[in-house]
Design an enzyme around this catalytic site. Structure first.
Site, short mmCIF file in Angstrom:
data_model
loop_
_atom_site.label_atom_id
_atom_site.label_comp_id
_atom_site.label_asym_id
_atom_site.label_seq_id
_atom_site.Cartn_x
_atom_site.Cartn_y
_atom_site.Cartn_z
CE1 TYR A 44 -12.90 35.45 14.52
CE2 TYR A 44 -10.25 35.79 14.50
CZ TYR A 44 -11.32 36.07 14.50
OH TYR A 44 -11.62 37.16 15.31
CB SER A 87 -9.04 39.55 13.38
OG SER A 87 -7.78 38.53 14.36
N1 LIG Z 1 -10.75 39.02 21.10
C1 LIG Z 1 -10.06 38.57 20.78
O1 LIG Z 1 -8.91 38.77 20.40
C2 LIG Z 1 -10.29 39.34 19.07
C3 LIG Z 1 -8.74 39.34 18.13
C4 LIG Z 1 -9.52 40.01 16.97
C5 LIG Z 1 -9.93 39.83 16.46
N2 LIG Z 1 -11.79 40.27 17.31
C6 LIG Z 1 -12.93 40.45 16.30
O2 LIG Z 1 -13.35 41.58 17.55
C7 LIG Z 1 -15.15 41.54 17.67
C8 LIG Z 1 -15.66 41.67 18.90
O3 LIG Z 1 -14.60 41.05 19.07
P1 LIG Z 1 -14.94 40.67 21.13
O4 LIG Z 1 -13.66 39.80 21.40
O5 LIG Z 1 -14.90 41.05 21.72
O6 LIG Z 1 -15.86 39.37 21.95
P2 LIG Z 1 -16.95 39.39 22.16
O7 LIG Z 1 -17.29 39.90 23.48
O8 LIG Z 1 -17.03 37.63 22.23
O9 LIG Z 1 -18.45 40.16 21.30
C9 LIG Z 1 -18.48 39.41 20.40
C10 LIG Z 1 -19.55 39.58 20.13
O10 LIG Z 1 -20.47 39.19 18.81
C11 LIG Z 1 -22.06 39.52 18.79
N3 LIG Z 1 -23.14 38.31 17.92
C12 LIG Z 1 -22.43 37.36 17.88
N4 LIG Z 1 -23.07 36.95 17.05
C13 LIG Z 1 -24.14 36.62 16.30
C14 LIG Z 1 -25.45 37.21 15.99
N5 LIG Z 1 -25.77 36.40 15.19
N6 LIG Z 1 -25.89 38.60 16.19
C15 LIG Z 1 -25.53 39.93 16.39
N7 LIG Z 1 -24.55 39.95 17.53
C16 LIG Z 1 -23.92 38.62 17.87
C17 LIG Z 1 -21.58 38.84 20.00
O11 LIG Z 1 -23.39 38.95 21.17
P3 LIG Z 1 -23.72 37.95 21.42
O12 LIG Z 1 -23.66 38.30 22.78
O13 LIG Z 1 -25.16 37.88 21.37
O14 LIG Z 1 -23.19 36.53 21.52
C18 LIG Z 1 -21.54 40.30 20.75
O15 LIG Z 1 -22.07 41.06 21.25
C19 LIG Z 1 -15.14 40.59 16.79
O16 LIG Z 1 -15.83 41.02 15.21
C20 LIG Z 1 -13.90 39.79 17.08
O17 LIG Z 1 -13.11 39.10 15.79
C21 LIG Z 1 -11.31 40.21 18.58
#
Ligand SMILES: NC(=O)c1ccc[n+]([C@@H]2O[C@H](COP(=O)([O-])OP(=O)(O)OC[C@H]3O[C@@H](n4cnc5c(N)ncnc54)[C@H](OP(=O)(O)O)[C@@H]3O)[C@@H](O)[C@H]2O)c1
Length: 265
Positions: free
Chosen positions: A171, A158
């Site tokens: 984070y 990120s």
């Molecule tokens: N959205 C943003 O603005 C943003 C910006 C920068 C970086 N990111 C990064 O991009 C990645 C994806 O994020 P997203 O925005 O798509 O968010 P998201 O929809 O909340 O996805 C997060 C994923 O991680 C899974 N997860 C969390 N803890 C877990 C565990 N212990 N075991 C297995 N799965 C687990 C969640 O599964 P569950 O459904 O089971 O919780 C979900 O599938 C993350 O690493 C996030 O930090 C996101």
């Protein structure tokens, strides 16, 4: 904690996109960004193995990918915080896929910064899910790819990892650690034919950011996914997505600490 040792099932040919279907492992497959990216690979007829915690949601994602054209979709329900389970899980996934071209790691939690400031257990949980567990997964996967002489490890870090700020520094610290790990890993395995892509999104409209102020203006996950898929194809090292986050973060990194510490960021 188990020691993760990669044991490839045999010598595989050097990566060649003509050997489609592509074999893709998605860790954190119910992530909004991961789901949008997997839809692109499904349309290309890939073999896809999905790992996530929620059985209903992962089954819905799998059904959608099959409809969109994936040649093969298999799933595993697993809590990736459980490091002891990584070796068996990764071995099972790669056996099911018949090899591995891309491992896409999207697992992550934002956590609650105010809580993490008071509750060490919560702060350590954020670090475990976003850094310690990915280090375990990537160590196994990188050794597997080095042994076979090819493969892509595409990992969602990120822009938050570029500079600690009061609103999300726990984070941010987890993502800073992940970015540093990926840089070192790339430096080690690039010469072995293994591609490491560090993905640095700015804010994206997913379940992670639902309800945040201004979230309607955050990036569209489908657009971010297209940029990620393209960066994997082009074997890019680092991707800021959307692009404007590269100059924005250059400015943020350049602010002197004596000024930065007074800002409300
Ligand atoms: N959205 C943003 O603005 C943003 C910006 C920068 C970086 N990111 C990064 O991009 C990645 C994806 O994020 P997203 O925005 O798509 O968010 P998201 O929809 O909340 O996805 C997060 C994923 O991680 C899974 N997860 C969390 N803890 C877990 C565990 N212990 N075991 C297995 N799965 C687990 C969640 O599964 P569950 O459904 O089971 O919780 C979900 O599938 C993350 O690493 C996030 O930090 C996101």
């Amino acid at each position: 904690m188990s020691t993760a040792t990669a044991t490839p099932e045999g010598a595989l040919p050097h990566r060649d996109l003509s050997h489609t279907p592509w074999r893709v492992l998605v860790l954190g497959a119910t992530s909004g960004i991961a789901e949008a990216t997997a839809r692109i690979w499904a349309r290309e007829g890939a073999n896809i193995f999905l790992v996530a915690r929620n059985a209903d949601r992962i089954n819905a994602v799998a059904a959608d990918l099959r409809v969109r054209g994936a040649a093969y979709v298999e799933t595993a329900v697993a809590d990736l915080d459980d490091i002891d389970g990584h070796t068996a899980l990764l071995g099972r996934a790669i056996t099911a896929l018949g090899g591995l071209d891309v491992a896409y790691l999207a697992v992550g939690i934002l956590g609650e910064q105010p809580r993490a400031e008071q509750d060490t257990t919560h702060a350590l949980h954020i670090l475990h899910t976003n850094l310690t567990a990915p280090v375990s997964l990537l160590t196994w996967l990188s050794n597997y790819c080095v042994n076979q002489g090819f493969g892509t490890l595409a990992v969602l870090s990120s822009v938050a990892g570029e500079r600690g700020r009061k609103s999300n520094y726990v984070y941010g610290a987890s993502k800073a650690g992940l970015t540093a790990f990926l840089g070192g890993l790339r430096n080690r395995v690039d010469r072995e034919g293994v591609h490491v892509l560090t993905i640095k999104p700015g804010p994206v409209r997913t379940s992670m950011t639902t309800g945040m102020k201004g979230s309607e203006k955050f990036a569209d996950p489908d657009k971010v996914a297209r940029e990620i898929a393209r960066a994997i194809d082009k074997k890019q090292d680092v991707l800021y997505t959307p692009f404007q986050w590269r100059p924005i973060m250059a400015v943020i990194r350049a602010i002197p600490e004596r000024i930065f510490k007074k800002l409300n960021l």
